[in-house]
Scaffold this active site. Sequence first.
Site, PDB file in Angstrom:
ATOM      1  N   SER A 243       0.799  -1.221   0.115  1.00 25.74           N
ATOM      2  CA  SER A 243      -0.307   0.019   0.205  1.00 25.74           C
ATOM      3  C   SER A 243       0.691   1.556   0.089  1.00 25.74           C
ATOM      4  O   SER A 243       2.785   1.401   0.160  1.00 25.74           O
ATOM      5  CB  SER A 243      -0.903  -0.059   1.061  1.00 25.74           C
ATOM      6  OG  SER A 243       0.103   0.318   2.027  1.00 25.74           O
ATOM      7  N   ASP A 244       0.615   2.503   0.296  1.00 26.94           N
ATOM      8  CA  ASP A 244       1.263   3.420   0.451  1.00 26.94           C
ATOM      9  C   ASP A 244       1.384   3.805   1.334  1.00 26.94           C
ATOM     10  O   ASP A 244       0.250   3.186   2.773  1.00 26.94           O
ATOM     11  CB  ASP A 244       1.038   4.706  -0.850  1.00 26.94           C
ATOM     12  CG  ASP A 244       2.379   5.622  -0.776  1.00 26.94           C
ATOM     13  OD1 ASP A 244       2.574   5.358   0.095  1.00 26.94           O
ATOM     14  OD2 ASP A 244       1.806   6.486  -1.666  1.00 26.94           O
ATOM     15  N   TRP A 245       1.345   4.491   2.057  1.00 24.75           N
ATOM     16  CA  TRP A 245       1.874   5.761   3.665  1.00 24.75           C
ATOM     17  C   TRP A 245       0.178   5.712   3.969  1.00 24.75           C
ATOM     18  O   TRP A 245      -0.364   6.246   3.783  1.00 24.75           O
ATOM     19  CB  TRP A 245       2.339   6.245   3.888  1.00 24.75           C
ATOM     20  CG  TRP A 245       3.047   6.931   5.516  1.00 24.75           C
ATOM     21  CD1 TRP A 245       2.427   7.245   6.225  1.00 24.75           C
ATOM     22  CD2 TRP A 245       4.577   6.618   5.583  1.00 24.75           C
ATOM     23  NE1 TRP A 245       2.803   8.063   7.428  1.00 24.75           N
ATOM     24  CE2 TRP A 245       3.778   7.235   6.912  1.00 24.75           C
ATOM     25  CE3 TRP A 245       4.938   6.517   6.045  1.00 24.75           C
ATOM     26  CZ2 TRP A 245       5.006   7.635   7.911  1.00 24.75           C
ATOM     27  CZ3 TRP A 245       6.558   6.012   6.177  1.00 24.75           C
ATOM     28  CH2 TRP A 245       5.932   6.741   7.774  1.00 24.75           C
ATOM     29  N   ASN A 246      -0.669   4.647   4.619  1.00 27.96           N
ATOM     30  CA  ASN A 246      -1.316   4.432   5.133  1.00 27.96           C
ATOM     31  C   ASN A 246      -2.572   5.558   4.560  1.00 27.96           C
ATOM     32  O   ASN A 246      -4.114   5.432   4.846  1.00 27.96           O
ATOM     33  CB  ASN A 246      -1.446   6.000   6.394  1.00 27.96           C
ATOM     34  CG  ASN A 246      -3.184   5.839   6.947  1.00 27.96           C
ATOM     35  OD1 ASN A 246      -3.647   4.938   7.432  1.00 27.96           O
ATOM     36  ND2 ASN A 246      -3.609   6.692   7.382  1.00 27.96           N
ATOM     37  N   SER A 247      -2.351   4.600   2.932  1.00 31.10           N
ATOM     38  CA  SER A 247      -3.265   4.499   1.580  1.00 31.10           C
ATOM     39  C   SER A 247      -4.731   3.614   2.173  1.00 31.10           C
ATOM     40  O   SER A 247      -6.396   3.748   1.847  1.00 31.10           O
ATOM     41  CB  SER A 247      -3.172   4.288   1.136  1.00 31.10           C
ATOM     42  OG  SER A 247      -2.228   2.997   0.399  1.00 31.10           O
TER      43      SER A 247
END
Length: 750
Positions: free
Chosen positions: A283-287
């Site tokens: 995932s992207d950061w906290n996506s």
Amino acid sequence: MKQVIRTVIVAMLVASVGTACGDKTSSRGNDEIDRKVEALLSKMTLDEKIGQMNQITSGGMQIYVTNQIKSGGIGSILNEIDPLVVDSLQRIAVEESRLGIPILFSRDVIHGFKTIFPVPLGQAASWNPQVVENGGRVAAIEASSVGVRWTFAPMLDIARDVRWGRSVEGFGEDPYLTSVLGVAMIKGLQGENLSDPTAVAACAKHFVGYGAAEGGRDYNTAMISTEQLRNIYLPPFKAVAEAGVATFMISFNEINGIPNSGNGYLATEILRKQWKYDGLLVSDWNSVGEMQNHGFVKDDAEAAIVALNAGIDMDMENHVYAPNLKQLVKEGKVKESQIDDAVRRILKLKFQLGLFENPYVGKRESVFYAEDHLKKAKEAAIESAILLKNENDVLPLKESVKSIAVIGPMADAQHDQMGTWVFDGDKTHTVTPLAALRAEYGDKVKINYVPGLNYSRDLDKKQFAQAVAAARSSDVVLFFGGEEAIMSGEAHSRADISLPGAQKELIAELAKTGKPLVLIVMAGRPIEIYKELPLVNTYLFSFHPGTMGGPALADLIFGKAVPSGKLPVTYPKMVGQLPLYYNHKNTGRPAQDELPMIDNIPLEAGQVSLGCTSYYLDAGKDPLFPFGFGLSYTTFAYSDLQLSAQEIKTGGSIKVSCSVKNTGAREGAEIVQLYIRDLVGSVTRPVRELKAFEKVTLKPGEAKTVEFTLTADALKFYNNKDEEILEPGDYTLWVGPSSAEGLETSFVLK
Ligand code: NOJ
């Protein structure tokens, strides 16, 4: 004598580069790894599996981290670059956790670790895959020496609106150029084989459409038709998937109302099923968690279900998978087999990287800023610079120039010339233009240095008089302007993309001296410059050129090196033209060559008197400089465009050849570009599409025949029913020096 240069076959780009992209381990190797993965997986508890899917940012040796590692609760750590800490944490994972699974350490190494190369958009201006590959290799050698074995590059987002701060991180607006350079960066990062200790697993990000953020505002909504998604945004990702990129990262944005982190059509259907890509998807950061902000899921548990169903294997700093998945399996809301699939991909990468055999960094000789790294960074900075104007050939400086005024906030900006996304580069190693000019050319010319402004946003004019005096007492004025590193990159979009601070006023004052004025801009995006351009003789655009930007620019200024960069993005006249890109559609009312402009519209002109075509009354129809444009200190002439046949058959190809001659007095390199236009399509086709390019170096008077192979496959495109089609019909073809010029011919697809 004329030589013939043959270039890469368009449709075979991926295949030909892919085999060189080392990590395609032999099938025997893969089978062996697969067996090891299965054996290990069969011993893992559900908690341990979920632990592998958890990526946290470094908390050093803090107890909450070490305890989690001991219990097998962490698969990857982001941002730990102290090799002693890396090894200590790794020792806990390998020696104190039940199954001894090593941790995968990761870091954003976007355009260099210690030795900083030009920003990626700058590297793209080289149109030279070798330059980009070198950047990747140097970054990997340096980063892996402290234990980083996974990085989040290259960024392959097509960006058509340079207000978007992250345009700087990619390779520009063109899917083909981005594909070629993306494959090159991966080759550099991953090396010949992932198991090599200097190999760093690359990550194709951000999948997908992140660059289409509305208005260039970071993280914003993207509305993308199927045809545009397939023809513009997806091709670079497909190219690197086929070339063996180790990992993918999903993007923050939503497309057409569905956040990508929850969009199974992208990750599972396209990436996994259609492209048969079997690498890790992070995932992207906290996506994943942010799907709640999007208004797509109600809580973390639902976010975890949706993301896992969509195909995301690892949860980057979301803290959504680790606390929820076990319960969700118990409740039957997700299947353990889905978790197994994700863990398989994570373990497989760890085996491929050789982390089970060689988990530790140990003691290593420093490789930071090695001579060869600095040399390659300088070559990259030279090839990334684009000469956009050179009235009266002010550059290169003539022997007769005895004194130069060096002015401007970027002349000696050690931090800012490195550009965005630099966490590890040490600014004291940066060689600025001022330092390089003094060191290399200080014995040839007198250097009168006055910053004029201390930083790019500086509004204080108190040094103006001194700067003007320095200009008056010098033969030539070099103004180093631009934007600071922090003004581009993630979350750093701009609505006004002109020179910040009082730079415009200072340029105007310097112009009044009547001295030859050279403007050198360091920036993360094309800077709106149309008002200043008439005031300067020469405009050299270098992007943020990195550690060795100074020596590169000094050599270009004095003619030891010759500019050869070409724009990887369309350079707008005014910010209001954005989004702006060369491969646009024609529309029903394309702009004419002669257009009424705001200053010559007659008073009380009739409503329909202006021609009714697609353009701006105040900006016209054209950019300031077109995609693919760039000047040299020499000139090139194109002639003798030939096709081996006027027809291409399905499955067939034609050869395209063109002679390019250096008609000037200096050796130089030219980027020869091949474009096509499909004249009629069942969905409308772009006015031009880049299909091939080749960089050729020519001595004065020398001519070479550049030969391209254009395949019918390269003419395929997608319609809005998500079908890939090849439609017979007429095409125009150009070979030339930019997207707005070129010799023209035509052919038919039968
Ligand atoms: C968020 C960014 O979007 C991504 O590009 C980066 O790799 C991660 N943060 C990790 O820092």
